[in-house]
Scaffold this active site. Structure first.
Site, PDB file in Angstrom:
ATOM      1  N   LYS A  14       4.869   0.351  -7.744  1.00  0.00           N
ATOM      2  CA  LYS A  14       6.269  -0.445  -7.673  1.00  0.00           C
ATOM      3  C   LYS A  14       6.416  -1.380  -8.740  1.00  0.00           C
ATOM      4  O   LYS A  14       5.453  -1.891  -9.209  1.00  0.00           O
ATOM      5  CB  LYS A  14       6.218  -1.079  -6.291  1.00  0.00           C
ATOM      6  CG  LYS A  14       5.970  -0.435  -5.084  1.00  0.00           C
ATOM      7  CD  LYS A  14       5.643  -1.355  -3.985  1.00  0.00           C
ATOM      8  CE  LYS A  14       5.434  -0.691  -2.480  1.00  0.00           C
ATOM      9  NZ  LYS A  14       5.189  -1.226  -1.525  1.00  0.00           N
ATOM     10  N   ARG A  77      -0.729  -6.520 -10.518  1.00  0.00           N
ATOM     11  CA  ARG A  77      -1.696  -6.374  -9.226  1.00  0.00           C
ATOM     12  C   ARG A  77      -2.825  -5.577  -9.773  1.00  0.00           C
ATOM     13  O   ARG A  77      -2.928  -4.686 -10.427  1.00  0.00           O
ATOM     14  CB  ARG A  77      -1.056  -5.550  -8.251  1.00  0.00           C
ATOM     15  CG  ARG A  77      -2.076  -5.444  -6.993  1.00  0.00           C
ATOM     16  CD  ARG A  77      -1.422  -4.369  -5.919  1.00  0.00           C
ATOM     17  NE  ARG A  77      -2.232  -4.139  -5.050  1.00  0.00           N
ATOM     18  CZ  ARG A  77      -2.589  -3.058  -4.417  1.00  0.00           C
ATOM     19  NH1 ARG A  77      -2.302  -1.852  -4.895  1.00  0.00           N
ATOM     20  NH2 ARG A  77      -3.308  -2.801  -3.337  1.00  0.00           N
ATOM     21  N   HIS A 162      -5.849  -6.438  -0.527  1.00  0.00           N
ATOM     22  CA  HIS A 162      -4.381  -6.766   0.245  1.00  0.00           C
ATOM     23  C   HIS A 162      -4.017  -8.319   0.247  1.00  0.00           C
ATOM     24  O   HIS A 162      -3.274  -8.587   0.956  1.00  0.00           O
ATOM     25  CB  HIS A 162      -3.980  -6.083   1.450  1.00  0.00           C
ATOM     26  CG  HIS A 162      -4.039  -4.586   1.514  1.00  0.00           C
ATOM     27  ND1 HIS A 162      -4.544  -3.835   2.569  1.00  0.00           N
ATOM     28  CD2 HIS A 162      -3.582  -3.831   0.435  1.00  0.00           C
ATOM     29  CE1 HIS A 162      -4.386  -2.707   2.262  1.00  0.00           C
ATOM     30  NE2 HIS A 162      -3.858  -2.601   0.713  1.00  0.00           N
ATOM     31  N   HIS A 190      -1.968  -4.783   7.406  1.00  0.00           N
ATOM     32  CA  HIS A 190      -1.171  -3.873   6.205  1.00  0.00           C
ATOM     33  C   HIS A 190      -1.347  -2.655   6.265  1.00  0.00           C
ATOM     34  O   HIS A 190      -2.408  -2.226   6.120  1.00  0.00           O
ATOM     35  CB  HIS A 190      -1.600  -4.876   4.905  1.00  0.00           C
ATOM     36  CG  HIS A 190      -0.963  -4.223   3.675  1.00  0.00           C
ATOM     37  ND1 HIS A 190      -0.242  -5.169   2.782  1.00  0.00           N
ATOM     38  CD2 HIS A 190      -1.050  -2.986   3.191  1.00  0.00           C
ATOM     39  CE1 HIS A 190       0.232  -4.092   2.102  1.00  0.00           C
ATOM     40  NE2 HIS A 190      -0.323  -3.008   2.233  1.00  0.00           N
ATOM     41  N   GLY A 192      -0.286   0.843   4.904  1.00  0.00           N
ATOM     42  CA  GLY A 192       0.223   1.765   3.879  1.00  0.00           C
ATOM     43  C   GLY A 192      -0.740   2.823   3.604  1.00  0.00           C
ATOM     44  O   GLY A 192      -1.357   3.277   4.392  1.00  0.00           O
ATOM     45  N   GLY A 194      -2.868   2.634   1.607  1.00  0.00           N
ATOM     46  CA  GLY A 194      -4.341   1.805   2.100  1.00  0.00           C
ATOM     47  C   GLY A 194      -3.855   0.874   3.161  1.00  0.00           C
ATOM     48  O   GLY A 194      -2.722   0.630   3.416  1.00  0.00           O
ATOM     49  N   ARG A 223      -8.610   7.668   2.681  1.00  0.00           N
ATOM     50  CA  ARG A 223      -9.830   6.909   3.021  1.00  0.00           C
ATOM     51  C   ARG A 223     -10.084   6.919   4.536  1.00  0.00           C
ATOM     52  O   ARG A 223      -9.414   6.889   4.957  1.00  0.00           O
ATOM     53  CB  ARG A 223      -9.761   5.687   2.328  1.00  0.00           C
ATOM     54  CG  ARG A 223      -9.951   5.687   0.744  1.00  0.00           C
ATOM     55  CD  ARG A 223      -9.377   4.258   0.169  1.00  0.00           C
ATOM     56  NE  ARG A 223      -7.977   4.186   0.094  1.00  0.00           N
ATOM     57  CZ  ARG A 223      -7.335   2.893  -0.233  1.00  0.00           C
ATOM     58  NH1 ARG A 223      -7.912   1.733  -0.234  1.00  0.00           N
ATOM     59  NH2 ARG A 223      -6.353   3.055  -0.559  1.00  0.00           N
ATOM     60  N   GLY A 309       4.146  -0.207   4.369  1.00  0.00           N
ATOM     61  CA  GLY A 309       5.224   0.849   4.625  1.00  0.00           C
ATOM     62  C   GLY A 309       5.193   1.477   5.935  1.00  0.00           C
ATOM     63  O   GLY A 309       6.128   1.629   6.769  1.00  0.00           O
ATOM     64  N   VAL A 310       4.061   1.689   6.572  1.00  0.00           N
ATOM     65  CA  VAL A 310       3.762   2.165   7.809  1.00  0.00           C
ATOM     66  C   VAL A 310       4.006   1.032   8.920  1.00  0.00           C
ATOM     67  O   VAL A 310       4.708   1.280   9.919  1.00  0.00           O
ATOM     68  CB  VAL A 310       2.236   2.781   8.177  1.00  0.00           C
ATOM     69  CG1 VAL A 310       2.343   3.064   9.536  1.00  0.00           C
ATOM     70  CG2 VAL A 310       2.150   4.114   7.219  1.00  0.00           C
ATOM     71  N   GLU A 363       4.908  -8.205  -2.207  1.00  0.00           N
ATOM     72  CA  GLU A 363       3.863  -8.563  -3.153  1.00  0.00           C
ATOM     73  C   GLU A 363       4.327  -8.693  -4.456  1.00  0.00           C
ATOM     74  O   GLU A 363       3.566  -9.558  -5.387  1.00  0.00           O
ATOM     75  CB  GLU A 363       2.930  -7.232  -3.326  1.00  0.00           C
ATOM     76  CG  GLU A 363       2.028  -7.023  -1.880  1.00  0.00           C
ATOM     77  CD  GLU A 363       1.199  -5.914  -1.714  1.00  0.00           C
ATOM     78  OE1 GLU A 363       0.084  -5.828  -1.797  1.00  0.00           O
ATOM     79  OE2 GLU A 363       1.682  -4.883  -1.622  1.00  0.00           O
TER      80      GLU A 363
END
Length: 386
Positions: A14, A77, A162, A190, A192, A194, A223, A309-310, A363
């Site tokens: 991003k 980041r 995060h 959080h 996403g 991850g 993961r 995102g999720v 972020e």
């Protein structure tokens, strides 16, 4: 000051060009699905489909679409800062070397974070580069929550990740609730590629699901999250499998459903794919379990925040994850939860005991803010990064 923010993730980059003091967003976009056949670069409302073989190719494509820009600083980041980095710092060779040494703790992230820094250094010579660490927010976790029951000479602990997202959404939750951050307790989810859960008490992280590395905790795109520690030895003995690589890159949703993107998993589940259906149930069960655990850690919860995102876009995941928590005061409003809004909002019942909030993370804004602070105050010198 205009800051170019590069948020180089495990499968995406991003970017945003921000005029920090005025808040103006001058350009933004994302490259998604890096390394897959169907990649996508979205820039300022337009989109280009293609294949981005690796992160350097994605970053080069971003610089091409940005054209002739002159940021006054570049904020990066960086996922793992270890014990040394408790705030954003100006990048020098010592910082880069330290980030590289920490790569075994974040193998999907720190190496590509360094690629982002190197590409930006070449593209913008002489422009300050700032590393903003995901782990920094979690240095407030108390020793009883950060300490593993292993020999102290191993020098390992829970770091958490995060952090920039948690810091941003916690501040926004305070504004939405009309309460000072020091007076509220939050659980931040959080979700996403991850995914993590964090218990935030009075604006400070007191526990979080990711640990020494970003592998622990919730089920993620590739993961595994929590597994029996004995699994690594078992796989080595019986299958000759490198557990680190397998649990980082070949597990999670990818292992259960055959794909790592939750959007595709949901589509397959809706079409009757039993593996995809089970993957979503496993994913949501793990979230619900952590919410219950962090409720116990905090003692009182004022709000649960879905972000990433999720978390922001998948109403069914929110509903499945919160199901059965009614006795804890967590009750979703189905109409609110299913509403197509993309902004900050409550999805819980009106006047419910525990607010359930959807807060789009930013972020990039948090990184830009910390980048500006770091440039203004200077940073530790080379010897401080040993």
């Amino acid at each position: 000051m205009s800051v170019l923010v590069l948020n180089t993730g495990s499968s995406s980059v991003k970017y945003e060009l921000i005029e920090v003091e005025s808040g103006e967003r001058l350009a933004n976009g994302v490259v998604e699905r890096i390394g897959e056949d169907a990649g996508r670069l979205a820039h300022d409302g337009g989109a280009v489909e293609g294949r981005f073989a690796d992160h350097e190719a994605a970053l080069r494509a971003i610089l091409d679409v940005l054209g002739d820009i002159s940021p006054e600083a570049v904020g990066h980041r960086v996922v793992h800062g270890g014990e040394h980095f408790r705030e954003a710092v100006l990048v020098d060779e010592g910082v880069i070397a330290a980030v590289e040494r920490l790569a075994p703790l974040a193998p999907l992230h720190n190496p590509v974070n360094v690629i982002g820094i190197r590409v930006a250094q070449r593209a913008f010579p002489g422009v300050p580069q700032v590393a903003v660490f995901d782990t920094a927010f979690h240095h407030t976790i108390p020793p009883h929550a950060a300490t593993y029951a292993v020999p102290p000479e191993w020098k390992v602990r829970r770091f958490g990740f995060h952090g920039t997202s948690c810091a941003y959404v916690a501040e926004r939750a305070s504004a939405l609730l009309g309460s000072d951050l020091s007076a509220i307790n939050l659980i931040v989810l959080h979700l996403g590629n991850g995914a993590s859960a964090t218990a935030v008490q009075a604006g400070r992280s007191v526990d979080t699901s990711m640990g020494l590395t970003p592998m622990e905790g919730l089920v993620m795109g590739t993961r595994s999250g929590d597994v029996d520690p004995g699994l690594a030895g078992y796989l080595a003995r019986t299958c000759g499998i490198d557990a680190d690589e397998a649990l980082t890159r070949r597990s999670g949703l990818l292992a259960l459903a055959g794909v790592s993107d939750m959007r595709t998993v949901r589509q397959r589940a809706d079409e009757g794919d039993e593996a995809a259906r089970l993957a979503r149930e496993v994913y949501c069960h793990r979230i619900r379990k952590y919410v219950g655990a962090y409720y116990a850690v905090l003692g009182r919860v004022d709000a649960i925040i879905f972000t990433g995102g999720v978390g922001e876009h998948d109403a069914e995941v929110r509903a499945m994850s919160m199901a059965g928590l009614e006795r804890l005061g967590v009750v979703l409003d189905p109409a609110r939860n299913q509403a197509p809004s993309t902004g900050e909002r409550a999805v819980s019942e009106e006047n419910g005991e525990v607010a359930v909030l959807v807060i789009p993370t930013d972020e990039e804004w948090e990184i830009a803010r910390q980048t500006l602070q770091s440039v203004r105050r200077g940073a530790p010198q080379l010897g401080d990064h040993a």
